[in-house]
Design a protein around this motif. Structure first.
Motif, PDB file in Angstrom:
ATOM      1  N   VAL A 154      10.863  -2.728 -40.149  1.00 30.89           N
ATOM      2  CA  VAL A 154       9.768  -2.220 -39.323  1.00 30.89           C
ATOM      3  C   VAL A 154       8.954  -3.414 -38.828  1.00 30.89           C
ATOM      4  O   VAL A 154       8.931  -4.471 -39.472  1.00 30.89           O
ATOM      5  CB  VAL A 154       8.881  -1.257 -40.134  1.00 30.89           C
ATOM      6  N   PRO A 155       8.299  -3.276 -37.667  1.00 29.59           N
ATOM      7  CA  PRO A 155       7.480  -4.389 -37.155  1.00 29.59           C
ATOM      8  C   PRO A 155       6.391  -4.774 -38.154  1.00 29.59           C
ATOM      9  O   PRO A 155       5.779  -3.915 -38.797  1.00 29.59           O
ATOM     10  CB  PRO A 155       6.883  -3.820 -35.867  1.00 29.59           C
ATOM     11  N   ARG A 156       6.186  -6.063 -38.304  1.00 32.57           N
ATOM     12  CA  ARG A 156       5.144  -6.526 -39.216  1.00 32.57           C
ATOM     13  C   ARG A 156       3.752  -6.155 -38.686  1.00 32.57           C
ATOM     14  O   ARG A 156       3.541  -6.067 -37.482  1.00 32.57           O
ATOM     15  CB  ARG A 156       5.219  -8.043 -39.381  1.00 32.57           C
ATOM     16  N   GLU A 157       2.832  -5.955 -39.595  1.00 33.84           N
ATOM     17  CA  GLU A 157       1.449  -5.644 -39.228  1.00 33.84           C
ATOM     18  C   GLU A 157       0.740  -6.934 -38.815  1.00 33.84           C
ATOM     19  O   GLU A 157       0.755  -7.928 -39.556  1.00 33.84           O
ATOM     20  CB  GLU A 157       0.735  -5.010 -40.420  1.00 33.84           C
ATOM     21  N   THR A 158       0.169  -6.938 -37.642  1.00 38.80           N
ATOM     22  CA  THR A 158      -0.547  -8.119 -37.136  1.00 38.80           C
ATOM     23  C   THR A 158      -1.942  -8.167 -37.744  1.00 38.80           C
ATOM     24  O   THR A 158      -2.672  -7.164 -37.748  1.00 38.80           O
ATOM     25  CB  THR A 158      -0.638  -8.078 -35.600  1.00 38.80           C
ATOM     26  N   GLU A 159      -2.328  -9.345 -38.228  1.00 38.27           N
ATOM     27  CA  GLU A 159      -3.621  -9.476 -38.915  1.00 38.27           C
ATOM     28  C   GLU A 159      -4.343 -10.729 -38.429  1.00 38.27           C
ATOM     29  O   GLU A 159      -3.739 -11.795 -38.283  1.00 38.27           O
ATOM     30  CB  GLU A 159      -3.398  -9.552 -40.427  1.00 38.27           C
ATOM     31  N   PHE A 160      -5.646 -10.600 -38.164  1.00 39.71           N
ATOM     32  CA  PHE A 160      -6.522 -11.730 -37.836  1.00 39.71           C
ATOM     33  C   PHE A 160      -7.942 -11.306 -38.185  1.00 39.71           C
ATOM     34  O   PHE A 160      -8.192 -10.153 -38.582  1.00 39.71           O
ATOM     35  CB  PHE A 160      -6.401 -12.115 -36.355  1.00 39.71           C
ATOM     36  N   LEU A 161      -8.875 -12.261 -38.076  1.00 38.67           N
ATOM     37  CA  LEU A 161     -10.268 -11.967 -38.421  1.00 38.67           C
ATOM     38  C   LEU A 161     -10.859 -11.110 -37.296  1.00 38.67           C
ATOM     39  O   LEU A 161     -11.327 -11.620 -36.283  1.00 38.67           O
ATOM     40  CB  LEU A 161     -11.060 -13.260 -38.608  1.00 38.67           C
ATOM     41  N   SER A 162     -10.800  -9.805 -37.503  1.00 39.68           N
ATOM     42  CA  SER A 162     -11.167  -8.869 -36.451  1.00 39.68           C
ATOM     43  C   SER A 162     -12.636  -8.469 -36.562  1.00 39.68           C
ATOM     44  O   SER A 162     -13.227  -8.473 -37.655  1.00 39.68           O
ATOM     45  CB  SER A 162     -10.280  -7.626 -36.549  1.00 39.68           C
ATOM     46  N   VAL A 163     -13.185  -8.113 -35.424  1.00 38.90           N
ATOM     47  CA  VAL A 163     -14.585  -7.653 -35.402  1.00 38.90           C
ATOM     48  C   VAL A 163     -14.705  -6.248 -35.970  1.00 38.90           C
ATOM     49  O   VAL A 163     -15.825  -5.765 -36.183  1.00 38.90           O
ATOM     50  CB  VAL A 163     -15.127  -7.666 -33.956  1.00 38.90           C
ATOM     51  N   ARG A 164     -13.561  -5.583 -36.203  1.00 30.48           N
ATOM     52  CA  ARG A 164     -13.605  -4.198 -36.684  1.00 30.48           C
ATOM     53  C   ARG A 164     -13.493  -4.083 -38.198  1.00 30.48           C
ATOM     54  O   ARG A 164     -13.666  -2.995 -38.739  1.00 30.48           O
ATOM     55  CB  ARG A 164     -12.474  -3.395 -36.035  1.00 30.48           C
ATOM     56  N   GLU A 165     -13.163  -5.167 -38.865  1.00 28.60           N
ATOM     57  CA  GLU A 165     -13.014  -5.075 -40.309  1.00 28.60           C
ATOM     58  C   GLU A 165     -14.262  -5.590 -41.004  1.00 28.60           C
ATOM     59  O   GLU A 165     -15.122  -6.256 -40.405  1.00 28.60           O
ATOM     60  CB  GLU A 165     -11.768  -5.834 -40.781  1.00 28.60           C
ATOM     61  N   THR A 166     -14.344  -5.317 -42.274  1.00 23.79           N
ATOM     62  CA  THR A 166     -15.570  -5.582 -43.036  1.00 23.79           C
ATOM     63  C   THR A 166     -15.949  -7.052 -43.029  1.00 23.79           C
ATOM     64  O   THR A 166     -17.125  -7.421 -42.820  1.00 23.79           O
ATOM     65  CB  THR A 166     -15.375  -5.099 -44.484  1.00 23.79           C
TER      66      THR A 166
END
Length: 843
Positions: free
Chosen positions: A592-604
Motif C-alpha cells: 500500500v502507498p506509504r503515509e506521507t508525514e511532515f511537520l503539518s499545521v494540522r497536527e498537535t
C-alpha cells in the motif's frame, strides 16, 4: 533381479547348450539309437514344459501367456530331482489372449496379400507368471526343431511374456541366439535400452510414459504428498524410479514406498496397509498385478481405510475382475488410472462366440475355460477335479448367448497388443521373404514368397525392427526404440445406479499431451471434491515457506513476511520487498502507498509550535510598542534605544522564522528556512554582543586614559558592528545556497510505513559553518558579559546577558546532537523549539 532369476541363468545356459546339441543336427555320426537316447530325455514332457497347444505351419510363432497366475510351492528339500510345480489360479481373460494369437494367425493365413503361399503356425504355452515356467516354456518352443527326435518345428520368434522381469530374463537368455522377443505387456523402462536388449520389442508403451503421466496428473491436481505401493519386480520398481525422476525439482514428494512380493504377499500387504493408514498422504500410486491389488485393497477395507484415492497403473486400471468384487465398492470408487489404449479387432467377437473345444481339440486352456463356464466336464479334460465333480458336456454348449467378460470385446487392450505383435511378425516375414503383393501391376507375376525353410531368427529379428504397416482400423504401426509411441486412456471408477462399479473414460494421453475432462471425474467420498494430499498445507498469502531440516521439501513451516515485504500468492517460497513508495499492509499480502508525514499545521506539534512562535512574536512586539511609546524617557535612552529596537526586531524574526519550518517542504522553503534561521540568530546575537561591548566600553571609559573609547565606539560604530557580524553570516549562507543548497527529499528509512518529507542540509560543511558562526558569536558574547558581570550601576546588563548566554550555550550544545539524531519532522521541531524556547536577554 531376484535370486530366483540369478539361479536360473546357469540352468538356461545349460538348456540352450543341450538344445543346440540335439536341435542342430550338425556334425554327429552316431547311430540313431544313441541320438534317440540323448534326445528323448530332453524332449520328454517331464523335462520340457508342455502346458500349451500347437498348430503347425511353415513358420511357427511362439507365444507365452500367463493363463495361470501362480504355482504350487515347489519341493526344495533337494532329496530328489525337482520338477516344475503345477500351475494354479486359472484366469479366464488370459484365454482370450491366447485366442488373439489364434485369430490373428488364421486371419493372416486367409489374407492373399500378406504372406501369400506361406502358412503361419503357432505354439502357445502358459508362463504361469513364474520365471521357471516362462523360461522352460520358451526353451521348449525354440528347441522343437530336431527332426531326428521327431518333434515339431521350432519357433522363429517369441511373443511374450506379460511380466517385465520375465521378459528381461527371456531377452537376455535368447539374445545369443538372436531370437526376437515381442512382449505385449512388459512395460519396464529398462527394456528400452537397445544395447542390453537388442532383441526385445513390445506393443505396449514404456512405463516411463505412464509414470510421467501420473506425475503430470499430480502437478495438475496439486497433489504434493504421494505414497507408492508397487510390485517387487522390475515393473513396479522401474515405474517408481521414473516417477521419482519426473518429480525431481518439483514440489511433489514421495511420502512412502512399499513393495509387494507375491511369495510373502500377506506380510507385505499388512505392512503397506499400516503405512497407508498412518500416513497423511491421501493419494496412493499403485503399480502391481490385479490379484495383488485385490489383496491390498481388501486389507484396507478391513481396516476401514476407505478415504484414499488410488492412481492405478495399466495392469489393473481396467480390471473387470476387481470391478466385479462387491467388497471393493466402498474403497474403489473414484480410482483414477492410466489404461492402455483400446481398439476394436474386426471379427474377433464372432471368433470368440464360435469357439468350441471340438474345433481346437488340443487347446487345453479352452477346455478348462469351457468346463468352468458351462459347469460340465469334457472327456479329454486334464482338469480331473472338474471331471469328478461335474457331469459330462453334451457338446451342444455354445458361447453365442453367453454374456461375460470373455465375450465382451468392447474394450480390447492386451488382446489388441497381442494381435499387433502377430501382425508385426507377419509383415516382417513378408519383407524378409520378398513376397510380391496380389495387386501387382504385372499380370504375369503371381503373388508368392520365397521359401521360408532357410530363414533364420537373426534375419527375422532384423526385419522386425524395420517393420511399418497400417492396421485394419487405420493406425500407423512402427517400433520406436523397440516400443510403440505412447498412447493411453485415462479412466475413472464410478458408481452405477445399481451400486456396482464401472470405469469411464475421462481423458487421454498422446505423447506428452495430457487431456483431462475434470467435470467427468467422480472423486472418492461424499463431497465429490478433488482430494487434498499434502504434507503441509500451502502457506497463505503473507507468509513464505521455510523447509524443515531433515524432512522432504513438501514438509515446511509458514513464516510471516517481515515489515516492508509481502507474498500475495498461496505457497510462495519467498517474500518480495515492496517498491520504495509502498509498504506492506498488516496482513503482509499487499503493498500500500506509504503515509506521507511532515511537520503539518494540522497536527498537535505543529499547532503548538506555531502558537508559541506567534505568542513570542506578540510579546516581543508589545515590548517594542512600549519602548517606542517611552522612547523619550531617560531609561529608554540610557539602554541604547537604537540597539534595543534592533534586538527586538531580531527576536521577532527568530520567532517568525519558525513558521517557515511548518508545512510541506518545497524547494524555496527549504532554502529560505535555513537562511532565515542562520541570519536571524546571528542578528540577535550580534545585537546582544554589541550591547555587551557598549557596557564594557561605557564603564571602562571612566578610568583615566580611557575617555577615547566611547568616542571610537559610538552609535555609528555600533550599527556598523551589527551589520558586519550579520553580513558574515549572510555571506556564509549565500555561499552555502550557491554551492550545495538544501532541497526537499522523501525520507524512506526512518519509519517503515511512512515517508518523511524533509529538507536536506545540502552541504554539511555549509550547515556546520552557519551553526558554528552562531555558536562562536554566542561564546564571545558570553565571555565579554562574564567579564562585565560585576560592574556597578543599575544599568549594567552584563549579568543578565551572562546568564542568558550561558543558558543559550547550554541549549546550543545539547541541540546539535539532538538535532542530528532526531528523525524526520522531530528534527524540524527541535529547530523550532530552539528558536522559540531560548530565553530572551534582559534589555
Amino acid at each position: 533381479m531376484s535370486v530366483q532369476v540369478l539361479l536360473l541363468l546357469p540352468l538356461s545356459v545349460l538348456v540352450l547348450l543341450l538344445c543346440a546339441v540335439c536341435g542342430s543336427g550338425m556334425g554327429f555320426s552316431v547311430e540313431e539309437e544313441t541320438l534317440e537316447e540323448k534326445c528323448v530325455n530332453l524332449d520328454a514332457p517331464q523335462n520340457l514344459y508342455s502346458d500349451g497347444f500347437y498348430q503347425d505351419g511353415d513358420v511357427i510363432i511362439g507365444a507365452l501367456v500367463n493363463v495361470h497366475n501362480m504355482a504350487a510351492t515347489p519341493d526344495l528339500s533337494f532329496t530328489r530331482k525337482a520338477n516344475l510345480a503345477p500351475c494354479l489360479g486359472f484366469q479366464e481373460h488370459s484365454v482370450r489372449w491366447t485366442q488373439a494369437v489364434v485369430f490373428a494367425v488364421e486371419e493372416i493365413n486367409r489374407n492373399p496379400s500378406l504372406l501369400p503361399g506361406v502358412r503361419l503356425g503357432y505354439n502357445i504355452m502358459d508362463s504361469c507368471s513364474r520365471y521357471p515356467h516362462s523360461l522352460m516354456a520358451a526353451m521348449s518352443m525354440i528347441s522343437r526343431g530336431n527332426k531326428t527326435c521327431g518333434i515339431t518345428r521350432p519357433a522363429k520368434v517369441l511373443i511374450g511374456d506379460s511380466s517385465s522381469t520375465q521378459s528381461i530374463l527371456l531377452s537376455r537368455t535368447l539374445r545369443p541366439l538372436q531370437i526376437a522377443v515381442i512382449s505385449y505387456l512388459a512395460s519396464c523402462p529398462c527394456l528400452s535400452n537397445r544395447q542390453i536388449y537388442p532383441n526385445f520389442f513390445r506393443t505396449i508403451p514404456s512405463d516411463a510414459y505412464q509414470a510421467r503421466t501420473m506425475a503430470q496428473m499430480a502437478k495438475h491436481f496439486g497433489w504434493t504428498w504421494i505414497g507408492a505401493v508397487v510390485a517387487d519386480n522390475d515393473y513396479g520398481r522401474g515405474a517408481v524410479q521414473v516417477f521419482e525422476e519426473e518429480i525431481k525439482g518439483t514440489e511433489i514428494c514421495l511420502a512412502f514406498f512399499h513393495t509387494l512380493y507375491r511369495e510373502q504377499l500377506a506380510k507385505d500387504v499388512a505392512r503397506a496397509a499400516t503405512t497407508v493408514q498412518a500416513s497423511s498422504a491421501r493419494v496412493i500410486l499403485v503399480f502391481a498385478w490385479y490379484v495383488d491389488v485385490e489383496v491390498f485393497l481388501l486389507e484396507l477395507v478391513r481396516r476401514n481405510v476407505t478415504d484414499r484415492l488410488f492412481l492405478a497403473s495399466e495392469s489393473w486400471s481396467t480390471s473387470t475382475y476387481l470391478l466385479a468384487n462387491p467388497q471393493l465398492y466402498t474403497i474403489a470408487k473414484g480410482i483414477v488410472g492410466v489404461a492402455l489404449r483400446s481398439a476394436a479387432i474386426p471379427g474377433f467377437n464372432a471368433h470368440l462366440r464360435q469357439l468350441h473345444p471340438a474345433r481346437y481339440p488340443d487347446d487345453e486352456f479352452l477346455r478348462t475355460f469351457w468346463e468352468k463356464t458351462f459347469g460340465c466336464s469334457l472327456t479329454k479334460s486334464s482338469s480331473m477335479a472338474f471331471q469328478k465333480a461335474l457331469p459330462p458336456c453334451s457338446g451342444r454348449e455354445s458361447l453365442e448367448g453367453v454374456q461375460s467378460r470373455f465375450t465382451d470385446t468392447s474394450y480390447l487392450t492386451v488382446a489388441y497388443n497381442i494381435y499387433l505383435a502377430v501382425y508385426a511378425v507377419a509383415h516382417a516375414l513378408h519383407s524378409l521373404l520378398a513376397c510380391t503383393p496380389q495387386n501387382n501391376s504385372d499380370p504375369t507375376i503371381k503373388p508368392k514368397c520365397s521359401s521360408p525353410d532357410n530363414i533364420t531368427p537373426a534375419q527375422l529379428l532384423q526385419h522386425i525392427g524395420q517393420v511399418r504397416f497400417t492396421t485394419q482400423i487405420g493406425e500407423k504401426f512402427y517400433f520406436q526404440n523397440g516400443s510403440i509411441p505412447p498412447v493411453y486412456n485415462l479412466v475413472n471408477w464410478q458408481r452405477t445406479p445399481d451400486g456396482s462399479l464401472q470405469y469411464v473414460s475421462i481423458g487421454r494421453v498422446n505423447g506428452n499431451q495430457l487431456i483431462i475432462n475434470e467435470s467427468a471425474i467422480s472423486w472418492p467420498g461424499d463431497l465429490g471434491k478433488i482430494p487434498v494430499s499434502v504434507c503441509t498445507s500451502e502457506c497463505p498469502p503473507g507468509t513464505r515457506k521455510a523447509i524443515k531440516k531433515g524432512l522432504p521439501v513438501c514438509c515446511f513451516d509458514c513464516l510471516p513476511c517481515t515489515e516492508g515485504e509481502i507474498s500475495n500468492s498461496t505457497g510462495s517460497i519467498k517474500c518480495y520487498r515492496c517498491p520504495q513508495e509502498f509498504w506492506s499492509n498488516s496482513f503482509r499480502n499487499e503493498c500500500v502507498p506509504r503515509e506521507t508525514e511532515f511537520l503539518s499545521v494540522r497536527e498537535t506539534m505543529g499547532i503548538t509550535l506555531i502558537s508559541i512562535a506567534v505568542s513570542g512574536t506578540i510579546i516581543t512586539a508589545t515590548v517594542a510598542v512600549i519602548f517606542l511609546y517611552h522612547k523619550s524617557t531617560p531609561i529608554v535612552k540610557a539602554n541604547n534605544s537604537e540597539l534595543s529596537f534592533l534586538l527586538l526586531l531580531s527576536l521577532k524574526l527568530c520567532f517568525l522564522c519558525s513558521l517557515v519550518f511548518v508545512g510541506q517542504p518545497s524547494l524555496w522553503s527549504c532554502r529560505f528556512q535555513q537562511a532565515a534561521f542562520g541570519i536571524s540568530f546571528v542578528l540577535c546575537i550580534s545585537c546582544i554582543l554589541v550591547k555587551t561591548i557598549v557596557v564594557l566600553v561605557a564603564f571602562h571609559s571612566t578610568r583615566p586614559g580611557s575617555s577615547a573609547l566611547i568616542k571610537w565606539f559610538g552609535p555609528g560604530q555600533q550599527r556598523g558592528s551589527v551589520l558586519v557580524f550579520t553580513s558574515v553570516q549572510v555571506v556564509i549562507c549565500a555561499i552555502w545556497l550557491h554551492v550545495s543548497p538544501p532541497s526537499p527529499r522523501r525520507n524512506f528509512g526512518i519509519h517503515g510505513s511512512k515517508v518523511i518529507l524533509e529538507c536536506t542540509v545540502g552541504s554539511v560543511v555549509g550547515f556546520s559553518c552557519v551553526l558554528g558562526y552562531v555558536g562562536f558569536l554566542a561564546a564571545v558574547c558570553f565571555l565579554l558579559a562574564f567579564f562585565a558581570r560585576k560592574l556597578p550601576d543599575n544599568f549594567n546588563e552584563a549579568k543578565f546577558i551572562t546568564f542568558s548566554m550561558l543558558i543559550f550555550c547550554a541549549v546550543w550544545i545539547a541541540f546539535v546532537p539532538a538535532y542530528v539524531s532526531s528523525p524526520g519532522k522531530y528534527s524540524v521541531a527541535e529547530v523550532n523549539g530552539d528558536n522559540d524556547m531560548k530565553p530572551p536577554p534582559e534589555i
